[in-house]
Design a protein around this motif. Sequence first.
Motif, PDB file in Angstrom:
ATOM      1  N   ASP A  62     -32.102  58.137  -7.240  1.00 46.34           N
ATOM      2  CA  ASP A  62     -32.995  59.305  -7.214  1.00 46.34           C
ATOM      3  C   ASP A  62     -32.189  60.582  -6.975  1.00 46.34           C
ATOM      4  N   ALA A  63     -31.289  60.514  -6.016  1.00 50.45           N
ATOM      5  CA  ALA A  63     -30.467  61.686  -5.698  1.00 50.45           C
ATOM      6  C   ALA A  63     -29.642  62.106  -6.910  1.00 50.45           C
ATOM      7  N   ALA A  64     -29.024  61.149  -7.569  1.00 51.73           N
ATOM      8  CA  ALA A  64     -28.203  61.460  -8.748  1.00 51.73           C
ATOM      9  C   ALA A  64     -29.055  62.034  -9.877  1.00 51.73           C
ATOM     10  N   ALA A  65     -30.260  61.477 -10.084  1.00 56.06           N
ATOM     11  CA  ALA A  65     -31.138  61.951 -11.155  1.00 56.06           C
ATOM     12  C   ALA A  65     -31.602  63.378 -10.925  1.00 56.06           C
ATOM     13  N   ALA A  66     -31.576  63.830  -9.659  1.00 59.76           N
ATOM     14  CA  ALA A  66     -32.025  65.186  -9.329  1.00 59.76           C
ATOM     15  C   ALA A  66     -30.858  66.133  -9.021  1.00 59.76           C
ATOM     16  N   ASN A  67     -29.629  65.692  -9.309  1.00 56.04           N
ATOM     17  CA  ASN A  67     -28.441  66.535  -9.160  1.00 56.04           C
ATOM     18  C   ASN A  67     -28.057  66.784  -7.700  1.00 56.04           C
ATOM     19  N   TYR A  68     -28.411  65.861  -6.806  1.00 59.77           N
ATOM     20  CA  TYR A  68     -27.987  65.965  -5.411  1.00 59.77           C
ATOM     21  C   TYR A  68     -26.713  65.152  -5.227  1.00 59.77           C
ATOM     22  N   PRO A  69     -25.790  65.623  -4.401  1.00 57.93           N
ATOM     23  CA  PRO A  69     -24.516  64.912  -4.236  1.00 57.93           C
ATOM     24  C   PRO A  69     -24.656  63.575  -3.503  1.00 57.93           C
ATOM     25  N   SER A  70     -25.754  63.423  -2.745  1.00 56.33           N
ATOM     26  CA  SER A  70     -25.948  62.178  -2.000  1.00 56.33           C
ATOM     27  C   SER A  70     -27.419  62.012  -1.638  1.00 56.33           C
ATOM     28  N   LEU A  71     -27.771  60.811  -1.259  1.00 58.91           N
ATOM     29  CA  LEU A  71     -29.122  60.536  -0.790  1.00 58.91           C
ATOM     30  C   LEU A  71     -29.402  61.333   0.482  1.00 58.91           C
ATOM     31  N   ALA A  72     -28.414  61.464   1.347  1.00 54.25           N
ATOM     32  CA  ALA A  72     -28.589  62.233   2.587  1.00 54.25           C
ATOM     33  C   ALA A  72     -28.921  63.692   2.275  1.00 54.25           C
ATOM     34  N   ALA A  73     -28.288  64.268   1.265  1.00 57.44           N
ATOM     35  CA  ALA A  73     -28.563  65.668   0.886  1.00 57.44           C
ATOM     36  C   ALA A  73     -29.990  65.811   0.358  1.00 57.44           C
ATOM     37  N   LEU A  74     -30.447  64.835  -0.421  1.00 61.45           N
ATOM     38  CA  LEU A  74     -31.824  64.878  -0.927  1.00 61.45           C
ATOM     39  C   LEU A  74     -32.812  64.771   0.227  1.00 61.45           C
ATOM     40  N   TYR A  86     -43.016  64.901  -3.425  1.00 62.04           N
ATOM     41  CA  TYR A  86     -43.309  64.582  -4.829  1.00 62.04           C
ATOM     42  C   TYR A  86     -42.026  64.378  -5.618  1.00 62.04           C
ATOM     43  N   ARG A  87     -42.101  63.444  -6.585  1.00 61.02           N
ATOM     44  CA  ARG A  87     -41.063  63.281  -7.599  1.00 61.02           C
ATOM     45  C   ARG A  87     -41.644  63.881  -8.877  1.00 61.02           C
ATOM     46  N   ILE A  88     -40.894  64.787  -9.517  1.00 69.21           N
ATOM     47  CA  ILE A  88     -41.323  65.424 -10.758  1.00 69.21           C
ATOM     48  C   ILE A  88     -40.358  64.991 -11.856  1.00 69.21           C
ATOM     49  N   THR A  89     -40.874  64.342 -12.881  1.00 71.06           N
ATOM     50  CA  THR A  89     -40.066  63.958 -14.035  1.00 71.06           C
ATOM     51  C   THR A  89     -40.200  65.074 -15.069  1.00 71.06           C
ATOM     52  N   LEU A  90     -39.069  65.490 -15.639  1.00 72.46           N
ATOM     53  CA  LEU A  90     -39.073  66.667 -16.510  1.00 72.46           C
ATOM     54  C   LEU A  90     -38.016  66.562 -17.591  1.00 72.46           C
ATOM     55  N   HIS A  91     -38.088  67.472 -18.529  1.00 78.10           N
ATOM     56  CA  HIS A  91     -37.082  67.570 -19.591  1.00 78.10           C
ATOM     57  C   HIS A  91     -37.079  69.001 -20.131  1.00 78.10           C
ATOM     58  N   PRO A  92     -36.014  69.386 -20.851  1.00 82.11           N
ATOM     59  CA  PRO A  92     -36.002  70.723 -21.463  1.00 82.11           C
ATOM     60  C   PRO A  92     -37.180  70.853 -22.426  1.00 82.11           C
ATOM     61  N   GLY A  93     -37.895  71.964 -22.330  1.00 75.51           N
ATOM     62  CA  GLY A  93     -39.083  72.153 -23.150  1.00 75.51           C
ATOM     63  C   GLY A  93     -38.909  73.141 -24.276  1.00 75.51           C
TER      64      GLY A  93
END
Length: 193
Positions: A62-74, A86-93
């Motif tokens: 999850d952390a990697a998918a959201a560009n966080y360096p670690s789970l602790a940072a997220l 919330y988890r938001i799934t997204l893509h370039p629109g």
Amino acid sequence: MIGPMLFRRADLDAIFAGKVTTAFRRWKRPTVKVGGTLRTALGLVAIDAIEVIAPEALTDADAAAANYPSLAALRAMFDSQEGTCYRITLHPGGPDPRNALQQNDALSAGDLEAITAKLARLDAQVERPWTAAVLALIEAYPGVVSTDLAARLGQDRAAFKERVRKLKALGLTLSLDVGYRLSPRGVAVLKRR
């Protein structure tokens, strides 16, 4: 389009490079909706899904998918916010449709009439008309910080910036790193009004 959901520039770069497909937020209530888009500095971000998630259920993936360096940072991000997670799934629109609008300075009489009517509605919402003054000020002082521009009109900076955003939504202004300038469409409107 809805908002506000803000992204760090590094996250936007990763989203538009296809490296980030997820964002996490803690909100009292979501500020985006599934199927909606969000305007950003790089273009539109499309919202595919929103789900409630418990912070303790987050993973390294999850952390990697959201560009966080670690789970602790997220998890630390969640600790600094209030509300439901919330988890938001997204893509370039795609590109921001205002970009093409801003460049379109070939205005027909009908286009000019429609823009003039929209500006008149904006002016009618307040005690004193402001649209012509703000457009003329931006034309005269491109690239000048909003604090100085607002002071020239005797306005609060936040209120001034909100007015400029309304003009930008019509494709009349462009935001610069510092200040604003008229778009080609804005120049055409100001000349023909």
